[in-house]
Design an enzyme around this catalytic site. Structure first.
Site, PDB file in Angstrom:
ATOM      1  N   PRO A 235       1.378   2.366  -8.188  1.00  0.00           N
ATOM      2  CA  PRO A 235       1.540   1.159  -7.514  1.00  0.00           C
ATOM      3  C   PRO A 235       0.493   0.760  -6.474  1.00  0.00           C
ATOM      4  O   PRO A 235      -0.240   1.758  -5.905  1.00  0.00           O
ATOM      5  CB  PRO A 235       2.890   1.427  -6.578  1.00  0.00           C
ATOM      6  CG  PRO A 235       3.714   2.544  -7.375  1.00  0.00           C
ATOM      7  CD  PRO A 235       2.624   3.283  -7.817  1.00  0.00           C
ATOM      8  N   ALA A 236       0.243  -0.423  -6.609  1.00  0.00           N
ATOM      9  CA  ALA A 236      -0.954  -0.757  -5.554  1.00  0.00           C
ATOM     10  C   ALA A 236      -0.151  -0.954  -4.161  1.00  0.00           C
ATOM     11  O   ALA A 236      -1.053  -1.260  -3.214  1.00  0.00           O
ATOM     12  CB  ALA A 236      -1.562  -2.273  -5.963  1.00  0.00           C
ATOM     13  N   LEU A 237       1.036  -0.946  -3.948  1.00  0.00           N
ATOM     14  CA  LEU A 237       1.526  -1.118  -2.763  1.00  0.00           C
ATOM     15  C   LEU A 237       2.382   0.294  -2.278  1.00  0.00           C
ATOM     16  O   LEU A 237       3.181   0.688  -3.098  1.00  0.00           O
ATOM     17  CB  LEU A 237       2.388  -2.523  -2.467  1.00  0.00           C
ATOM     18  CG  LEU A 237       3.185  -2.352  -1.359  1.00  0.00           C
ATOM     19  CD1 LEU A 237       2.392  -2.722   0.206  1.00  0.00           C
ATOM     20  CD2 LEU A 237       4.379  -3.440  -1.183  1.00  0.00           C
ATOM     21  N   GLY A 238       2.030   0.717  -1.330  1.00  0.00           N
ATOM     22  CA  GLY A 238       2.935   1.956  -0.861  1.00  0.00           C
ATOM     23  C   GLY A 238       3.563   1.713   0.438  1.00  0.00           C
ATOM     24  O   GLY A 238       3.275   0.809   1.189  1.00  0.00           O
ATOM     25  N   LEU A 239       4.023   2.618   1.013  1.00  0.00           N
ATOM     26  CA  LEU A 239       4.814   2.636   2.311  1.00  0.00           C
ATOM     27  C   LEU A 239       4.186   3.701   3.336  1.00  0.00           C
ATOM     28  O   LEU A 239       4.110   4.924   2.825  1.00  0.00           O
ATOM     29  CB  LEU A 239       6.498   2.830   2.511  1.00  0.00           C
ATOM     30  CG  LEU A 239       6.951   2.818   3.570  1.00  0.00           C
ATOM     31  CD1 LEU A 239       6.855   1.355   4.300  1.00  0.00           C
ATOM     32  CD2 LEU A 239       8.549   3.142   3.586  1.00  0.00           C
TER      33      LEU A 239
ATOM     34  N   TYR B  19       1.760  13.726  11.193  1.00  0.00           N
ATOM     35  CA  TYR B  19       2.575  12.653  11.437  1.00  0.00           C
ATOM     36  C   TYR B  19       3.921  13.400  12.086  1.00  0.00           C
ATOM     37  O   TYR B  19       5.035  13.626  11.419  1.00  0.00           O
ATOM     38  CB  TYR B  19       3.006  11.801  10.222  1.00  0.00           C
ATOM     39  CG  TYR B  19       1.780  11.049   9.728  1.00  0.00           C
ATOM     40  CD1 TYR B  19       0.734  10.889  10.233  1.00  0.00           C
ATOM     41  CD2 TYR B  19       1.991  10.337   8.409  1.00  0.00           C
ATOM     42  CE1 TYR B  19      -0.669  10.407   9.673  1.00  0.00           C
ATOM     43  CE2 TYR B  19       1.028   9.761   7.842  1.00  0.00           C
ATOM     44  CZ  TYR B  19      -0.198   9.732   8.396  1.00  0.00           C
ATOM     45  OH  TYR B  19      -1.350   8.858   7.870  1.00  0.00           O
TER      46      TYR B  19
ATOM     47  N   GLY C 283      -6.295   8.297 -15.466  1.00  0.00           N
ATOM     48  CA  GLY C 283      -5.710   7.449 -16.276  1.00  0.00           C
ATOM     49  C   GLY C 283      -4.075   7.058 -15.817  1.00  0.00           C
ATOM     50  O   GLY C 283      -3.612   6.147 -16.474  1.00  0.00           O
TER      51      GLY C 283
END
Length: 284
Positions: free
Chosen positions: A13-17, A53, A9
Site C-alpha cells: 500500500p502507498a499509505l500506511g499507519l 518507539y 516485484g
C-alpha cells in the site's frame, strides 16, 4: 488503495499507519489499541513501528490490536505488511538477531515483512547486512531496508556484498522538506526502491497551512489531505502518517484517492519550491 512496488516485484500500500510516540504513556494505551483496531477495520494494511518507539511500547500496542483482529478474523496476517526498525547500537550481526526476536515477541507475530536499520550508527554496514541476511535465512524477516540514509550512505551500501538487496529507505519527506528530491529520491527511483515518507504532514503543521486550505476547499478536502495527495503523486513513495482519531484515519485514507491537477501541483511547487542543490538530510 494505491500500490507501490518493491524492488522484488511485491506490491504494498502507498499509505500506511505510523506509530511514533505511541506506547509512551500508560494512560493512552487503551486509546491507542482502539485506534489500531479502527485502522485495521477501515482497511489499513501497512503498519510502521520501531523498537525505539516507547522503548517497545508501540510494538506492544500494535501486538495487542493485532491479536484481537487476528483472533476475530477481522484481518489475516498475510494481508498485512508490518515494518519495524532496529536501533543502530543493536545492529551488529548478533545483536540484530536478539532485537528482532524481541520485536516479534512484542508484536505477537512470527515474522516481519520489512525490517529497517533506524539510522546509521557505529556498526559497520557490512555487519548489519550480514545480520539481516541471517534473519531472512531464519524466516524472521522477509525483506530489509534502511532509514534516514542520505545519498552517500545508499551508494556505499549498494557496493557491499548483499547491499543491493535493500528494499526501501525511510526518510523525513513532506512538502516543506523536499531535500531528498535532489539526489536520494532519483537514486532510489532508478533502482525501483521505494521511499517511505515519515512525518508527511510535518507532525500536523501542514494541516493548518493557509495556502493548503485554499486548495483543499476546491476538492472539499482538508489541508492535510492535500499534503498527502501531493506525496502520492510522487513515483515510488509510501506515506506513513500517524493518526489516532477515527476522523483523521478516514481522511488519510480518502487522500489516497485524491488526484491533484497539473496546475495544482505547479502551485504547490511555487509555495514549496523543490531543491536546486544538495541539502542536508532532514531528520526528526
Amino acid at each position: 488503495m494505491r500500490k507501490v512496488m518493491l524492488p522484488h516485484g511485491e506490491e504494498v500500500p502507498a499509505l500506511g499507519l505510523g506509530t511514533w510516540r505511541m506506547g509512551e504513556r500508560a494512560d493512552q494505551h487503551g486509546r491507542e489499541v482502539a485506534a489500531l483496531r479502527t485502522a485495521l477495520d477501515l482497511g489499513y494494511r501497512l503498519i510502521d513501528t520501531a523498537e525505539m518507539y516507547g522503548e517497545g511500547g508501540a510494538e506492544r500496542v500494535i501486538g495487542e490490536a493485532l491479536a484481537g483482529a487476528l483472533r476475530t478474523g477481522a484481518v489475516a496476517r498475510e494481508a498485512l505488511f508490518l515494518v519495524s526498525k532496529v536501533y543502530p547500537h543493536h545492529a551488529d550481526a548478533q545483536g540484530v538477531q536478539a532485537a528482532c526476536e524481541r520485536s516479534l515477541q512484542r508484536l505477537g507475530v512470527d515474522s516481519l515483512d520489512l525490517y529497517l536499520l533506524h539510522w546509521r550508527g557505529g556498526v559497520p554496514l557490512a555487519e548489519t547486512v550480514a545480520g539481516f541476511e541471517r534473519l531472512q535465512q531464519r524466516g524472521l524477516i522477509r525483506r530489509w531496508g534502511v532509514s534516514n540514509f542520505d545519498g552517500d550512505d545508499l551508494a556505499e551500501l549498494a557496493l557491499l556484498p548483499g547491499g543491493a538487496a535493500c528494499s526501501a529507505n525511510q526518510v523525513y519527506y513532506s512538502l516543506s522538506q523536499r531535500g531528498v528530491e535532489f539526489d536520494v529520491a532519483p537514486w532510489q527511483r532508478a533502482r525501483g526502491m521505494p521511499l517511505i515518507a515519515y512525518s508527511p504532514i510535518d507532525q500536523g503543521a501542514l494541516a493548518a497551512h493557509p495556502s493548503l486550505r485554499v486548495l483543499a476547499e476546491r476538492h472539499g478536502a482538508q489541508p492535510a489531505q492535500i499534503a498527502l495527495a501531493w506525496l502520492f503523486a510522487r513515483p515510488g513513495t509510501i506515506a506513513i502518517p500517524k493518526a489516532v482519531r477515527e476522523a483523521h484515519l478516514r481522511e488519510n485514507l480518502a487522500a489516497a484517492d485524491l488526484v491533484l491537477a497539473a496546475d495544482e501541483l505547479a502551485m504547490l511547487d511555487r509555495l514549496f519550491p523543490p531543491p536546486q542543490r544538495k541539502q542536508p538530510l532532514a531528520i526528526l
